[in-house]
Design an enzyme around this catalytic site. Structure first.
Site, PDB file in Angstrom:
ATOM      1  CE  LYS A 180      -4.379  -1.538   1.420  1.00  0.00           C
ATOM      2  NZ  LYS A 180      -5.385  -1.698   2.316  1.00  0.00           N
ATOM      3  CE  LYS A 229      -5.399  -8.246  -1.400  1.00  0.00           C
ATOM      4  NZ  LYS A 229      -5.599  -8.034  -0.055  1.00  0.00           N
ATOM      5  CE  LYS A 267     -12.610  -5.063   1.826  1.00  0.00           C
ATOM      6  NZ  LYS A 267     -11.942  -4.348   2.685  1.00  0.00           N
TER       7      LYS A 267
HETATM    8  P1  TYM Z   1     -10.036  -6.799   4.585  1.00  0.00           P
HETATM    9  O1  TYM Z   1     -11.211  -5.836   4.788  1.00  0.00           O
HETATM   10  O2  TYM Z   1      -8.903  -6.352   3.445  1.00  0.00           O
HETATM   11  O3  TYM Z   1     -10.707  -8.021   4.180  1.00  0.00           O
HETATM   12  C1  TYM Z   1     -11.604  -8.914   4.858  1.00  0.00           C
HETATM   13  C2  TYM Z   1     -11.229 -10.317   4.884  1.00  0.00           C
HETATM   14  O4  TYM Z   1     -11.544 -11.038   3.336  1.00  0.00           O
HETATM   15  C3  TYM Z   1     -10.256 -11.462   3.146  1.00  0.00           C
HETATM   16  N1  TYM Z   1      -9.800 -11.289   1.760  1.00  0.00           N
HETATM   17  C4  TYM Z   1      -9.666 -12.462   0.702  1.00  0.00           C
HETATM   18  N2  TYM Z   1      -9.733 -13.577   0.843  1.00  0.00           N
HETATM   19  C5  TYM Z   1      -9.929 -14.238   0.070  1.00  0.00           C
HETATM   20  N3  TYM Z   1      -9.655 -13.879  -1.377  1.00  0.00           N
HETATM   21  C6  TYM Z   1      -9.415 -12.539  -1.325  1.00  0.00           C
HETATM   22  N4  TYM Z   1      -9.037 -11.971  -2.381  1.00  0.00           N
HETATM   23  C7  TYM Z   1      -9.537 -11.563  -0.482  1.00  0.00           C
HETATM   24  N5  TYM Z   1      -9.319 -10.350  -0.160  1.00  0.00           N
HETATM   25  C8  TYM Z   1      -9.429 -10.096   1.065  1.00  0.00           C
HETATM   26  C9  TYM Z   1      -9.095 -10.981   4.083  1.00  0.00           C
HETATM   27  O5  TYM Z   1      -8.245 -11.916   4.282  1.00  0.00           O
HETATM   28  C10 TYM Z   1     -10.006 -10.642   5.371  1.00  0.00           C
HETATM   29  O6  TYM Z   1     -10.100 -11.867   5.974  1.00  0.00           O
HETATM   30  N6  TYM Z   1      -6.942  -6.125   8.301  1.00  0.00           N
HETATM   31  C11 TYM Z   1      -8.364  -6.848   8.191  1.00  0.00           C
HETATM   32  C12 TYM Z   1      -9.488  -6.477   8.896  1.00  0.00           C
HETATM   33  C13 TYM Z   1      -9.398  -6.612  10.237  1.00  0.00           C
HETATM   34  C14 TYM Z   1      -9.196  -7.892  10.845  1.00  0.00           C
HETATM   35  C15 TYM Z   1      -9.098  -7.588  12.183  1.00  0.00           C
HETATM   36  C16 TYM Z   1      -9.487  -9.302  10.537  1.00  0.00           C
HETATM   37  C17 TYM Z   1      -8.942  -5.797  11.264  1.00  0.00           C
HETATM   38  N7  TYM Z   1      -8.979  -6.161  12.340  1.00  0.00           N
HETATM   39  C18 TYM Z   1      -9.285  -8.538  13.403  1.00  0.00           C
HETATM   40  C19 TYM Z   1      -9.762 -10.105  11.618  1.00  0.00           C
HETATM   41  C20 TYM Z   1      -9.259  -9.839  12.962  1.00  0.00           C
HETATM   42  C21 TYM Z   1      -8.301  -6.161   6.616  1.00  0.00           C
HETATM   43  O7  TYM Z   1      -7.999  -5.401   6.082  1.00  0.00           O
HETATM   44  O8  TYM Z   1      -9.386  -7.231   5.973  1.00  0.00           O
END
Ligand code: TYM
Length: 329
Positions: free
Chosen positions: A115, A197, A200
């Site tokens: 990022k 990957k 969003k």
């Molecule tokens: P975030 O919001 O980017 O994504 C949410 C969840 O979706 C999964 N994910 C994917 N899985 C499979 N293929 C993909 N292309 C893909 N893109 C995203 C991510 O692995 C995630 O599980 N930092 C985290 C949010 C967070 C969090 C937490 C998660 C903040 N605090 C505590 C668990 C526990 C994040 O940015 O996810």
């Protein structure tokens, strides 16, 4: 509900949630609700680490709440809440930033490197310390397991290290959590560049399918998805990543096994395969959006308020102990 094991996970409300987020993370959650104490957060303070519009963020917080509900997360079984409504998250993040988190570790985080790119010294500090806030989210609830997609594994590993260092310094205070990552579907790839990957926040909207995409638009995205050279339908993630990704999406959303799909499509071409996949995606999205559209803003707000009360009670208890342990009480 088995109170002996706690599950915590979250999604940050930035960009349109994709089928990648659903397959990799959210789809794992509903079945956990009957077995464990589950806590699912809309982690809004994570969304302000990059450029965003306040109005849009406000809208997305409710949108993600509805997405959780439409995915089968039941507020009678699980706690669904907004991270910023429980200030103990940011309080604990500060404490962990002072005991357990090293700059060298944060510099290694792939997501930060991706990022920040070339601008590592001119992005805001929040983007850099974001994994410490994520560690606080998890550790605050004595979480044992964190169901996430593959890209978040590194942050959960860091959380483990932070917890262990804190425990070493102050005595047993936090449970050391582990990530739960799907065997298949943990990393859904971009439809236009299958070595990246699905994200969003991607600028090309043809690279992802949003959970709220218009059905015809979503079908077209599948038909336009890049494929590898070759004509037969086979699963080979190293040599034919584009097709392997489409097979994974088909299997996950259509509830099918990949080897079975490969068998069924022997002698058939990409065209037929993609047409069928487009229908699978369309059916999934139609069902999902029907549920989503039936949830009112008022209902979502009530769910968040009830979740806030439950999460707050747990977070306050934990922080009373932590404040004592570190010597400020
Ligand atoms: P975030 O919001 O980017 O994504 C949410 C969840 O979706 C999964 N994910 C994917 N899985 C499979 N293929 C993909 N292309 C893909 N893109 C995203 C991510 O692995 C995630 O599980 N930092 C985290 C949010 C967070 C969090 C937490 C998660 C903040 N605090 C505590 C668990 C526990 C994040 O940015 O996810």
């Amino acid at each position: 509900m088995n109170q002996s094991k706690t599950i915590f996970s979250g999604v940050k409300p930035s960009g349109d949630l994709t089928i990648g987020n659903y397959i990799g993370a959210i789809s794992q959650w509903p079945e956990m609700q009957d077995k464990y104490r589950c806590i699912f957060s809309i982690v809004d303070y994570h969304a302000i680490t990059v450029k965003y519009q306040p109005e849009e963020l406000r809208k997305r917080i409710l949108e993600i709440t509805k997405i959780y509900l439409a995915s089968g997360i039941d507020p009678k079984k699980s706690i669904i809440f907004q991270q910023s409504a429980v200030p103990e998250h940011t309080e604990l993040a500060w404490i962990l930033g002072c005991s357990g988190s090293y700059i060298a570790d944060l510099k290694k985080m792939t997501q930060f490197k991706d990022k920040a790119g070339e601008k590592q010294n001119s992005v805001f500090v929040g983007l850099f310390t974001y994994p410490v806030l994520m560690a606080a989210d998890i550790l605050l609830y004595d979480t044992q397991a964190v169901p996430v997609g593959d890209d978040q594994k590194q942050h959960v590993e860091l959380t483990r290290d932070i917890a262990k260092r804190f425990n070493n310094k102050y005595g047993p205070s936090f449970v050391v959590p582990e990530a739960i990552v799907r065997k298949e579907g943990a990393r859904i790839m971009s439809l236009t560049e299958p070595i990246k990957k699905m994200s969003k926040s991607a600028s090309n909207s043809n690279s992802y399918i949003s959970l709220l995409d218009d059905i015809e638009v979503a079908k077209k995205k599948i038909m336009k998805a890049v494929t590898d050279s070759g004509t037969n339908i086979d699963y080979d993630s190293a040599d034919r990543p584009a097709l392997a990704n489409l097979l994974t999406i088909y299997a996950q959303l259509g509830n099918r096994q990949i080897p079975r799909l490969v068998k069924d499509y022997q002698g058939k071409g990409y065209g037929e395969f993609k047409k069928d996949l487009a229908e699978i995606v369309a059916k999934f999205l139609t069902d999902f959006q029907n549920k989503f559209n039936n949830i009112s803003n008022k209902e979502a707000q009530a769910v968040l308020e009830s979740g806030r009360q439950q999460a707050s009670a747990l977070a306050q208890m934990k922080m009373e102990k932590i404040r004592k342990v570190i010597g400020v009480r």
